[in-house]
Design a protein around this motif. Structure first.
Motif: not given
Ligand SMILES: NC(=O)c1ccc[n+]([C@@H]2O[C@H](COP(=O)([O-])OP(=O)(O)OC[C@H]3O[C@@H](n4cnc5c(N)ncnc54)[C@H](OP(=O)(O)O)[C@@H]3O)[C@@H](O)[C@H]2O)c1
Lengths: 146, 489
Positions: A99-101, A104, B7-10, B109, B137, B141
């Motif tokens: 996860i790039t940001d 984690r 790039r990726s995030t939750i 992603h 991202f 949000r």
């Protein structure tokens, strides 16, 4: 064909998690339900095609063959050769994605298999909750930020 | 050479909600700050594969992009740039969403490959990564947190006025006394203050504790006019400043030490609010959160119930009783229960009670002694009427946990009462076992897991309309209920 899918977020880099799970013989070191493991025919434990021979804590014997290993994708695919669970054509994939940001990574564990009619729910529960989520929880605990 | 950016995030929202926004190719001017205006050419739909969006950026650049593939099964959308005033060549991008199954969140992603004029590789890669993907991202949000995706006619409608009060029904107590003091009336609930969450409640848990308050046993905790209720479940309407853990539209439950849940809309502190797993329905959450967490701390922490523990549970067919019986059974305890009718005895047995004593006048001690030689742990919500029998029913070194007083206030227990058998006496309250956020979250998660994997069996739930709170109280007080009760709003 039954499909089970579990995913989670582990609070450390994919590299860190990968170094803990990459070794096909290392399951007892990180999964709470596995008591012991050895690689048959004294193969290397990262040789695609090698077979791990394990016992669960309640005494069940499981043999699994490594079908694919990719350090580039952080992915490992394996099949069950022998187990007490009563599954056939069982192929599972364990995969990490960075996860790039933030420090984690995203962890996915999935499987497809056949089983006797009527046992789908029970096996989905056992594999999804017991095996996969149990493993995820152990990884999350191990890498929990203090 | 092709450049690749990923790039990726939750995102702290269920996948369905994130996907509903992203699958619509023309939604980006509503949530992405760099996009000024956007339209779909030829009047096509925004989820039509092949459709083209023509948009301008706030910095004046113009871009046309085509939707190449849309997959509702794998939650994937692929698109490319047709022409643009920015020098991105052969740009193909893919958005993929995946479910984080163990916390009902979303992994997102975003990846692309493209070519650039010589020497501009670094600059353009940075631009795509930070200004398009990472900013996107954050912007999405914010969009979800404000609930912008839940409003209709999104593009033109003004942001919801945040200071708006919302109409509610509430059951209010103007005097203490019998169930008939419970009366429903109209009310208005102001916008949530900083740190608060305003919840549209669907189900409210009824606890025996509410009856003590209604009778006026704890006027400090419930001054008049007052509203009862310690827990409820429903949907987040909106959130006050500084609240990031939940968003409008999230399904939640809460539990807290300040009464006030008998209503249809309520604002509560965000640290009492838990997002619900998809598998836990509103009425189940409202019915079982307080009682389930109580069962958890009673068995795990206070009673340390394990294999072979001789456990005596009063009101074994009640809300707390059934949860305790089935959980204790899974832990391997020997469970003995008391109930007031053969019908309740049948239910208690079904939920894991090994032996059930039917008594309407609180006589059970000699039977308990005969059955198992005395109880190691006693979970007692009865109070005074069972006092002497409780002492007699305990084993040497037994632990009497007095959780409630359904029969009337328990007279003080003297230390000299304990010495004869080296007894322990505890008088716990659930709120001290969820005093920190971490503890609340851990206990709630343990409860949902135990319910889903069968460690605890879900008790029957009796449902009453909010307007019928009086009836619910009457039946609970008259010992006519089995399992847990909720009011529905
Ligand atoms: N301290 C805490 O943290 C905590 C948390 C939750 C609950 N509690 C306590 O646990 C107990 C059970 O709570 P609950 O909400 O699940 O209620 P419940 O057990 O569903 O209902 C109370 C039960 O108590 C029995 N009872 C015996 N004598 C009674 C009487 N004179 N009047 C009314 N009921 C009588 C009845 O069962 P039979 O007909 O079978 O006798 C009745 O069904 C209560 O004492 C409550 O205050 C304490």
């Amino acid at each position: 064909m039954v499909r089970v899918y579990v995913s989670s977020v582990v609070d450390t880099s994919a590299d860190n998690v990968w170094s803990r799970i990459r070794d096909f013989n290392a399951l007892p070191q990180w999964h709470p339900t596995i008591a012991d493991s050895r690689i048959e025919n004294s193969d290397a434990s990262d040789r695609v095609g090698c077979i791990r021979h394990m016992h669960t804590r309640d005494g069940g014997m499981i043999r699994e063959r490594l079908l694919a290993l990719s350090d580039y994708d952080y992915q490992c695919v394996y099949e069950i050769i022998e187990s007490p669970m009563g599954v056939a054509n069982y192929i599972a994939t364990l995969k990490l994605t960075p996860i790039t940001d933030g420090q984690r990574c995203f962890a996915e564990w999935s499987a497809e298999f056949d089983c006797a009619e009527g046992r789908e729910r029970e096996l989905t529960e056992l594999i999804g909750n017991g095996v996969f989520q149990g493993g995820m929880d152990a990884l999350k605990r191990h890498f929990a930020r203090r | 050479m092709l450049q690749r950016v990923a790039r990726s995030t939750i995102v702290d929202a269920p996948l369905e909600r994130v996907w509903a926004v992203l699958r619509e190719f023309n939604s980006h001017d509503q949530w992405h700050d760099v996009v000024d205006t956007s339209r779909i050419e030829r009047n096509e739909r925004g989820d039509q594969v092949g459709c083209i969006r023509a948009f301008s950026l706030k910095d004046g650049n113009r871009i046309r992009e085509q939707l190449l593939a849309l997959d509702d099964r794998t939650f994937k959308s692929t698109y490319c740039i047709l022409d643009a005033t920015v020098p991105l060549q052969r740009y193909v991008a893919t958005i993929t969403l995946k479910r984080v199954t163990d916390s009902n969140r979303t992994f997102w992603h975003w990846e692309s490959t493209f070519a650039t004029p010589p020497g501009m590789e670094r600059e353009l890669c940075d631009m795509v990564a930070t200004q398009v993907y990472e900013a996107g991202f954050e912007n999405l949000r914010k969009h979800l947190r404000r609930g912008n995706d839940l409003r209709q006619g999104t593009a033109e409608s003004p942001a919801m006025p945040t200071a708006m009060a919302v109409a509610s029904r509430r059951v209010v107590l103007k005097s203490y006394g019998a169930p008939s003091v419970l009366r429903a009336e109209n009310d208005e609930v102001a916008a949530p203050k900083a740190g608060e969450v305003r919840v549209r409640q669907r189900a409210i848990g009824v606890n025996f504790f509410d009856i003590y308050l209604r009778r006026g046993w704890m006027p400090d905790l419930l001054p008049l006019p007052g509203v009862l209720g310690m827990e409820a479940a429903g949907t987040v309407l909106d959130v006050g400043a500084g609240v990031h853990a939940v968003m409008p539209g999230d399904r939640v439950a809460y539990i807290g030490p300040t009464p006030g849940a008998y209503c249809s809309v309520r604002s509560v502190p965000a640290d009492q609010v838990l997002r619900l797993p998809a598998a836990v329905e509103d009425d189940v959450a409202a019915a079982l959160l307080l009682k389930g967490i109580t069962a958890d701390y009673l068995l795990r922490d206070l009673g340390r119930v394990t294999r072979g523990t001789r456990l005596l549970v009063h009101a074994a067919a009640g809300g707390l009783g059934l949860l305790v019986c089935s959980w204790a059974k899974s832990l391997g305890a020997e469970v003995i229960g008391t109930v007031s009718s053969p019908e309740k005895a049948r239910v208690a047995r079904e939920y894991g009670c090994d032996k059930v004593i039917v008594t309407t006048n609180y006589q059970f001690a000699s039977e308990v002694q005969n059955m198992c030689g005395g109880a190691d742990v006693l979970i007692d919500g009865l109070g005074d009427a069972a006092r002497d029998e409780n002492f007699a029913a305990l084993a040497r070194r037994g632990h009497w946990i007095s959780v409630g007083q359904a029969t009337g206030a328990l007279k003080p227990v003297a230390t000299s009462d304990l010495v004869a058998k080296s007894l322990t006496f505890s008088r716990p309250v659930v709120f001290d076992y969820i005093a920190t956020r971490a503890e609340l979250v851990t206990r709630a998660e343990r409860l949902w897991t135990a319910l889903s994997d069968g460690t605890v069996r879900k008790p029957p739930i009796e449902r009453y309309a909010l307007e019928s709170a009086e009836l619910a109280h009457e039946r609970l007080e008259q010992r006519l209920t089995t399992g847990a009760l909720v009011l529905t709003a």
